[in-house]
Design an enzyme around this catalytic site. Structure first.
Site, PDB file in Angstrom:
ATOM      1  N   TYR A   1      12.443  -4.444  15.892  1.00  0.00           N
ATOM      2  CA  TYR A   1      12.108  -5.526  14.551  1.00  0.00           C
ATOM      3  C   TYR A   1      11.457  -6.363  16.088  1.00  0.00           C
ATOM      4  CZ  TYR A   1      13.732  -9.875  14.579  1.00  0.00           C
ATOM      5  OH  TYR A   1      13.526 -11.365  13.966  1.00  0.00           O
TER       6      TYR A   1
ATOM      7  N   GLU B   1       8.096 -12.979  12.205  1.00  0.00           N
ATOM      8  CA  GLU B   1       8.901 -11.802  12.142  1.00  0.00           C
ATOM      9  C   GLU B   1       8.689 -10.606  11.409  1.00  0.00           C
ATOM     10  OE1 GLU B   1      12.039 -12.245   9.392  1.00  0.00           O
ATOM     11  OE2 GLU B   1      13.413 -12.068  11.364  1.00  0.00           O
TER      12      GLU B   1
END
Ligand code: ADP
Ligand code: MG
Length: 399
Positions: free
Chosen positions: A109, A197
């Site tokens: 992530y 992101e």
């Protein structure tokens, strides 16, 4: 402003972030054609909507032939995709992205956000990729690496390397990871993003670092500096009421209640919503018509608020500082004459020329309920809504 995954990937790849080969399609046939053009044996068909969580909701499909691609697309185009981020109404699918399926070794992530407390861009990363960051921070908070970037020097190599080490990136790939981190940081900064992101960023089986998903959000107030970004706005992904309002220069957020609010000033609009709740009602919207509050803007605001069929009463709350209450009152009267509304309207005016304003409302002959304080206004709008509701119910019962 949000953009689509394929757009974010195109932008980030210009900043040195590696992404799989892919192509956009507007129909099932085009998607299959794109896959043939691209070559390979397996493809991922991905619904382009402004929301994450598509994988779990059926918006990301692995396909191994032409007909599988067409079939996956048939199930997407024209449908609404409901994920945990879209709300129950979902978001319409009008474009799909066809991408080469890659063999994943591990998922990471990676996020870049604006951290208000340190006033820095903060990098948030975790070796537990593939999960949403909220879930990671609930179940594996110790796996999260946080690092803020000193703006005077930017993201230096040593800092990027430290993050790579903390994520356990193998030595041969550290340099690639550094390039990815620095590319994202530069894109964030140069394009006035508020969020970048990549979830997941993957290490592939053949040892490359690739962004398999990408999300970017931009600061609306800086869009004027980036016409090439503003062009990416996709109104089909926005709340129709909100985009109509934005086009008219009003700042509007639709909510689920039934008391419409027309207020000048964002702070006063928030206070108005709170007070309505305190009085036992539920606001249907946040609406700041701005300091000007000209008759024309008031009229536009009425039309916007009434376009929401849930609205059963309206509270107009104006504080006139630079503005004048008599002027706003003229606006309210004119708006209601031009577009009569069938729900109770409560008007609270305060500030400059309040007496003249009240007189105009009283003389208009319109059924406007007046109030002096905010609490009084909120109580009146809630009780007017309730008695209107009872009346309508008994009318229906009588029929
Ligand atoms: P979302 O976050 O909206 O669910 P993603 O783009 O992250 O959508 O895709 C969901 C999952 O699908 C990813 O976590 C990844 O495991 C897999 N995936 C996405 N793109 C690819 C690809 N090109 N090759 C292989 N797997 C992929
Ligand atoms: Mg994702």
């Amino acid at each position: 402003m949000d953009i689509h995954e394929y757009q974010a990937k195109e932008i980030l790849s210009k900043f040195g972030v590696e992404v799989p080969v892919g192509a956009l399609a507007y129909s099932p046939e085009q998607a299959a054609y794109r896959a043939r053009e691209m070559g390979g044996e397996k493809w991922i068909v991905k619904a382009q909507v402004h929301a994450g969580g598509r994988g779990k909701a059926g918006g990301v499909k692995l396909c191994d032939c032409d007909s599988a691609i067409q079939q996956a697309c048939e199930g997407m185009f024209g449908q609404k995709l409901v994920t945990h981020q879209t709300g129950p109404a979902g978001k319409g699918i009008y474009r799909v992205y066809v991408e080469a399926a890659v063999a994943i070794d591990r998922e990471i992530y990676l996020g870049f956000v604006l951290d208000r407390s340190s006033q820095r861009v903060m990098i948030v990363a975790s070796a537990e990729g593939g999960m949403e960051i909220e879930d990671i921070s609930a179940s594996k908070p110790e796996s999260i690496v946080r690092s803020t970037v000193e703006p005077a020097v930017g993201l230096r190599e040593f800092q990027a390397r430290e993050i790579a080490f903390a994520l356990g990136i193998e030595p041969a790939l550290v340099q690639q990871m550094v390039r990815t981190l620095q590319g994202c940081y530069r894109a964030f900064l140069e394009l006035d993003a508020t969020m970048v992101e990549i979830n997941p960023l993957v290490v592939t089986a053949d040892k490359r670092i690739l962004a398999l998903d990408a999300k970017m959000t931009f600061d609306d107030n800086a869009l004027f500096r980036h016409p090439q970004i503003s062009e990416l706005r996709d109104k089909s992904q926005e709340d129709q009421r909100e985009s109509r309002a934005a086009d008219r220069g009003l700042s509007y957020v639709g909510l689920d209640g039934n008391i419409g609010c027309i207020v000048n000033g964002a702070g006063l609009a928030m206070a108005t919503m709170d007070t309505i709740k305190l009085a036992g009602g539920e606001p249907a919207n946040f609406l700041d018509i701005g300091g000007g509050a000209t008759p024309d803007r008031v009229a536009k605001a009425f039309r916007l608020v009434m376009s929401d069929s849930n609205v059963q009463a309206i509270l107009v709350n104006i504080f006139a500082g630079i503005n004048r209450c008599d002027w706003v009152a003229e606006g309210v009267v004119q708006a209601l004459r031009d577009n009569p509304v069938e729900v109770p309207v409560i008007v609270r005016l305060s500030g400059t020329n309040v007496k003249e304003g009240q007189k105009i409302l009283a003389k208009s002959g319109l059924p406007i309920i007046r109030a002096t304080t905010l609490m009084e206004a909120a109580e009146r709008v809630v009780s007017a809504w309730k008695s209107d509701l009872n009346q309508n119910t008994s009318l229906r019962a009588a029929k």
